[in-house]
Write an enzyme that holds these catalytic residues in place. Structure first.
Site, PDB file in Angstrom:
ATOM      1  N   LYS A 182      16.163  -4.494  -4.937  1.00 49.62           N
ATOM      2  CA  LYS A 182      15.666  -2.938  -4.406  1.00 49.62           C
ATOM      3  C   LYS A 182      14.301  -2.942  -4.089  1.00 49.62           C
ATOM      4  O   LYS A 182      13.458  -3.467  -4.611  1.00 49.62           O
ATOM      5  CB  LYS A 182      15.466  -1.990  -5.656  1.00 49.62           C
ATOM      6  N   GLU A 257       5.845 -10.080 -12.265  1.00 51.14           N
ATOM      7  CA  GLU A 257       4.437 -10.361 -11.465  1.00 51.14           C
ATOM      8  C   GLU A 257       3.658  -9.059 -11.653  1.00 51.14           C
ATOM      9  O   GLU A 257       4.284  -8.035 -10.708  1.00 51.14           O
ATOM     10  CB  GLU A 257       4.756 -10.858 -10.078  1.00 51.14           C
ATOM     11  N   CYS A 291      -2.104  -7.934  -4.808  1.00 52.01           N
ATOM     12  CA  CYS A 291      -2.341  -8.215  -6.401  1.00 52.01           C
ATOM     13  C   CYS A 291      -3.305  -9.299  -6.704  1.00 52.01           C
ATOM     14  O   CYS A 291      -4.110  -8.763  -7.663  1.00 52.01           O
ATOM     15  CB  CYS A 291      -0.882  -8.461  -6.918  1.00 52.01           C
ATOM     16  N   GLU A 391      -7.228  -1.174 -11.552  1.00 57.05           N
ATOM     17  CA  GLU A 391      -6.526  -1.865 -10.433  1.00 57.05           C
ATOM     18  C   GLU A 391      -6.818  -0.595  -9.579  1.00 57.05           C
ATOM     19  O   GLU A 391      -5.957   0.383  -9.567  1.00 57.05           O
ATOM     20  CB  GLU A 391      -5.301  -2.422 -10.392  1.00 57.05           C
TER      21      GLU A 391
HETATM   22  P1  NAD Z   1       5.100   0.112  -8.693  1.00 59.70           P
HETATM   23  O1  NAD Z   1       5.020  -0.576 -10.066  1.00 59.70           O
HETATM   24  O2  NAD Z   1       4.833   1.679  -8.473  1.00 59.70           O
HETATM   25  O3  NAD Z   1       6.373  -0.009  -8.070  1.00 59.70           O
HETATM   26  C1  NAD Z   1       7.036  -1.260  -7.842  1.00 59.70           C
HETATM   27  C2  NAD Z   1       8.717  -1.263  -7.557  1.00 59.70           C
HETATM   28  O4  NAD Z   1       9.032  -0.678  -8.860  1.00 59.70           O
HETATM   29  C3  NAD Z   1       8.780  -0.502  -6.480  1.00 59.70           C
HETATM   30  O5  NAD Z   1      10.252  -1.107  -5.906  1.00 59.70           O
HETATM   31  C4  NAD Z   1       9.188   1.059  -7.396  1.00 59.70           C
HETATM   32  O6  NAD Z   1      10.008   1.908  -6.669  1.00 59.70           O
HETATM   33  C5  NAD Z   1       9.965   0.601  -8.567  1.00 59.70           C
HETATM   34  N1  NAD Z   1       9.672   1.484  -9.631  1.00 59.70           N
HETATM   35  C6  NAD Z   1       8.785   2.234  -9.882  1.00 59.70           C
HETATM   36  N2  NAD Z   1       9.250   2.934 -11.207  1.00 59.70           N
HETATM   37  C7  NAD Z   1      10.261   2.342 -11.856  1.00 59.70           C
HETATM   38  C8  NAD Z   1      11.042   2.555 -12.994  1.00 59.70           C
HETATM   39  N3  NAD Z   1      10.676   3.343 -13.774  1.00 59.70           N
HETATM   40  N4  NAD Z   1      11.956   1.632 -13.071  1.00 59.70           N
HETATM   41  C9  NAD Z   1      12.262   0.667 -12.181  1.00 59.70           C
HETATM   42  N5  NAD Z   1      11.712   0.413 -11.205  1.00 59.70           N
HETATM   43  C10 NAD Z   1      10.691   1.257 -10.648  1.00 59.70           C
HETATM   44  O7  NAD Z   1       4.172  -0.942  -7.862  1.00 59.70           O
HETATM   45  P2  NAD Z   1       3.706  -0.546  -6.324  1.00 59.70           P
HETATM   46  O8  NAD Z   1       2.839   0.645  -6.272  1.00 59.70           O
HETATM   47  O9  NAD Z   1       4.956  -0.567  -5.418  1.00 59.70           O
HETATM   48  O10 NAD Z   1       2.816  -1.908  -6.165  1.00 59.70           O
HETATM   49  C11 NAD Z   1       1.749  -2.048  -6.341  1.00 59.70           C
HETATM   50  C12 NAD Z   1       1.596  -2.608  -7.631  1.00 59.70           C
HETATM   51  O11 NAD Z   1       2.186  -3.918  -7.555  1.00 59.70           O
HETATM   52  C13 NAD Z   1       0.050  -3.269  -7.907  1.00 59.70           C
HETATM   53  O12 NAD Z   1      -0.204  -3.136  -9.524  1.00 59.70           O
HETATM   54  C14 NAD Z   1      -0.008  -4.700  -7.715  1.00 59.70           C
HETATM   55  O13 NAD Z   1      -0.937  -5.355  -8.296  1.00 59.70           O
HETATM   56  C15 NAD Z   1       1.269  -5.043  -7.958  1.00 59.70           C
HETATM   57  N6  NAD Z   1       1.650  -6.266  -7.347  1.00 59.70           N
HETATM   58  C16 NAD Z   1       1.815  -7.419  -8.169  1.00 59.70           C
HETATM   59  C17 NAD Z   1       2.168  -8.466  -7.552  1.00 59.70           C
HETATM   60  C18 NAD Z   1       2.239  -9.938  -8.260  1.00 59.70           C
HETATM   61  O14 NAD Z   1       2.749 -10.859  -7.760  1.00 59.70           O
HETATM   62  N7  NAD Z   1       1.793 -10.052  -9.301  1.00 59.70           N
HETATM   63  C19 NAD Z   1       2.356  -8.658  -5.956  1.00 59.70           C
HETATM   64  C20 NAD Z   1       2.216  -7.388  -5.402  1.00 59.70           C
HETATM   65  C21 NAD Z   1       1.970  -6.249  -6.070  1.00 59.70           C
END
Ligand code: NAD
Ligand code: MN
Length: 503
Positions: A182, A257, A291, A391
């Site tokens: 997804k 991650e 990230c 963040e």
């Molecule tokens: P997010 O956590 O809001 O969403 C990530 C994914 O999870 C999306 O596909 C979203 O649709 C899905 N999601 C949201 N709620 C969910 C739920 N209740 N159950 C299951 N899936 C759900 O994050 P974002 O805003 O898309 O991305 C930014 C975040 O990602 C930041 O915190 C960033 O640091 C992190 N990030 C981490 C890495 C890493 O490798 N550590 C890499 C990129 C981004």
């Protein structure tokens, strides 16, 4: 009909509900395409297909060379489709075309190529020491067999859609798993292009499934589905924690991650020109929507003022504009929601610290309808401030003063996160000593952001669980089976039986 359908069991398909949603171009605010809006029923269909493909299909049983060849072909086609993929990545998710071509597509392709190679070259069988009941007694041979885990649910964020998809898909597929993937709902298009490529190279139906839709329904359904054996998630710490809870009742394997608030430590012996450019590169690349962004600069007080003015000077030269123009340094943020978040934190920052540049939207010259924001620097930040602890995921740098290395390390480590960090110094031994005291999964000395498919990436503390990339990232998609092989078939020769049978 949607412009972009989901991909389930080898077919492009609408959502069972028939619903779709719009995805936008963040540079213009205009609608880019309609995407099928999946729900729980679609996840059920996808998991059933992935289950069949794993339990009875050819993929996990395929000759290693044959499977690697298909994964490699995916990498080659991704590379060959650079222009199309890079344009789509920018139109759907912002960033710049320079980043998309030089970074996103290259890395995405490279990760598929590397995991095809790992699958071919890493043995799936390993020797273990002989088992011996007591010291001195003859041993019995043991070995390890690595096997695919099964159906893997994979959920990614919006900041690097292609790269994040490659980190999930490539190792899982190479190791012989099947996947229900997804993408983030606001940036789903390039993942669907990857599904098209998987289809074109002939990956069997049910091996790759891409279900598009909201995290709250599609993501939750994947993370809790009894037919899913492993969940791999990249995103915020908040949602990652929720994923762990959803996976708990059926004890799925979980890798996460998550977020970061990485520190860039600057020592006083540094080449200031290098440090100024480096800290800005660490923070403002892709508008800080990374990230591992180094959004807390911890600067030795002896060079603080000089570095501050150099950074302000250089931040002002970054060209904000049309993301498809090769001359643009900063494109738009990904969405209105992200822009709102940045604006909210900048308001907080103005109360907590001293705003020295940026702090507002970038406007004029075709920017007004897009989500453009100026690179923003706060000086005199206290590490306890919200803008140093939370963040933001935007172009906001918090600069903190430190009197020596020990204090700098203490500040760097005073965070719930532990994803990455950097040390900027001319003295490499000193930089290494600092790096080794930092509680994070990746540290660069005089660099930032470089991640390669051979280098494990994972978070300390609340930045994650497990590793992606490298051999660790491959093994993360395998189960280990220990096999004990006693070739002695004489019932009287098995001393162990005497533990049960008294006569
Ligand atoms: P997010 O956590 O809001 O969403 C990530 C994914 O999870 C999306 O596909 C979203 O649709 C899905 N999601 C949201 N709620 C969910 C739920 N209740 N159950 C299951 N899936 C759900 O994050 P974002 O805003 O898309 O991305 C930014 C975040 O990602 C930041 O915190 C960033 O640091 C992190 N990030 C981490 C890495 C890493 O490798 N550590 C890499 C990129 C981004
Ligand atoms: Mn979009």
């Amino acid at each position: 009909m949607s412009d972009y359908q989901m991909y389930i069991d080898g077919e492009f398909t609408e959502a069972e509900s028939g619903e779709s949603y719009a995805t936008y171009n963040p540079a213009t605010g205009e609608k880019l395409a309609d995407v099928a809006k999946g729900g729980r029923e679609d996840v059920d269909r996808a998991v059933a297909a992935a289950r069949r493909a794993f339990d009875t299909g050819p993929w996990p049983r395929m000759d290693v060379k044959e499977r690697s060849a298909l994964v490699r072909q995916m990498g080659e086609r991704i590379q060959a489709n650079m222009d199309t993929l890079a344009q789509l990545e920018v139109k759907d998710g912002g960033g710049t075309i320079r980043k998309a071509m030089m970074g996103d597509v290259n890395m995405c392709a490279g990760v598929f190529l590397k995991y095809a190679e790992y699958n071919e070259t890493l043995s799936d069988v390993e020797d273990l020491p002989d088992y011996s009941l007591m010291p001195g007694l003859p041993g019995v041979p043991n070995y390890l067999k690595y096997e695919p885990i099964g159906v893997c649910g994979q959920i990614t964020p919006w900041n690097f859609p292609l790269i994040m998809a490659s980190w999930k898909m490539a190792p899982a597929l190479a190791a012989g798993n099947t996947i229900v993937f997804k993408p983030a709902s606001i940036t789903s298009l390039t993942a669907l292009e990857l599904a098209r490529i998987a289809d074109e190279v002939g990956i069997p139906p049910g091996v790759v499934n891409v279900v598009t839709g909201p995290g709250g329904t599609v993501g939750e359904a994947i993370a809790s589905h009894p037919g899913v054996d492993k969940v791999a998630f990249t995103g915020s710490t908040e949602v990652g924690s929720r994923i762990m809870a959803l996976a708990a009742p059926t004890v799925k394997k979980v890798t996460l991650e998550l977020g970061g608030k990485s520190a860039a430590i600057v020592t006083e012996d540094v080449n200031l020109e290098l440090a100024a450019k480096g800290v800005l590169w660490g923070t403002f690349f892709h508008n800080g929507q990374v990230c591992e962004s180094g959004t807390r600069a911890v600067v030795n007080e002896k060079v603080y003022d000089d570095l501050m003015s150099l950074m302000q000077e250089k931040a002002a030269t970054l060209k904000i504009g049309d993301p498809l123009d090769f001359a643009t340094d900063e494109g738009p943020l990904v969405s209105q929601a992200q822009l709102d978040t940045v604006e909210r934190y900048v308001e907080i920052g103005k109360k907590e610290a001293k705003l020295v540049c940026g702090g507002e939207r970038a406007t004029g010259d075709g920017l007004d309808n897009g989500y453009f924001y100026k690179p923003t620097i706060f000086a005199d930040v206290d590490n306890g401030d919200k803008i140093a602890q939370e963040e933001i995921f935007g172009p906001v740098l918090s600069v903190i003063k430190a009197k020596d290395d020990a204090e700098a390390v203490g500040i760097a480590n005073d965070s719930m996160y532990g994803l990455a960090g950097a040390v900027w110094s001319n003295d490499i031994e000193r930089a290494k000593a600092i790096a080794e005291q930092m509680r994070t999964g990746t540290i660069w000395i005089n660099e930032h952001h470089l991640l390669g498919p051979e280098h494990p990436f994972g978070g300390y503390k609340q930045s994650g669980v497990g590793y992606e990339m490298g051999i660790d990232g491959y093994r993360a998609y395998q189960s280990k089976k220990r096999i004990h092989v006693d070739s002695n078939t004489d019932p009287n020769a098995h001393m162990t039986f005497s533990l049960l049978f008294s006569s």
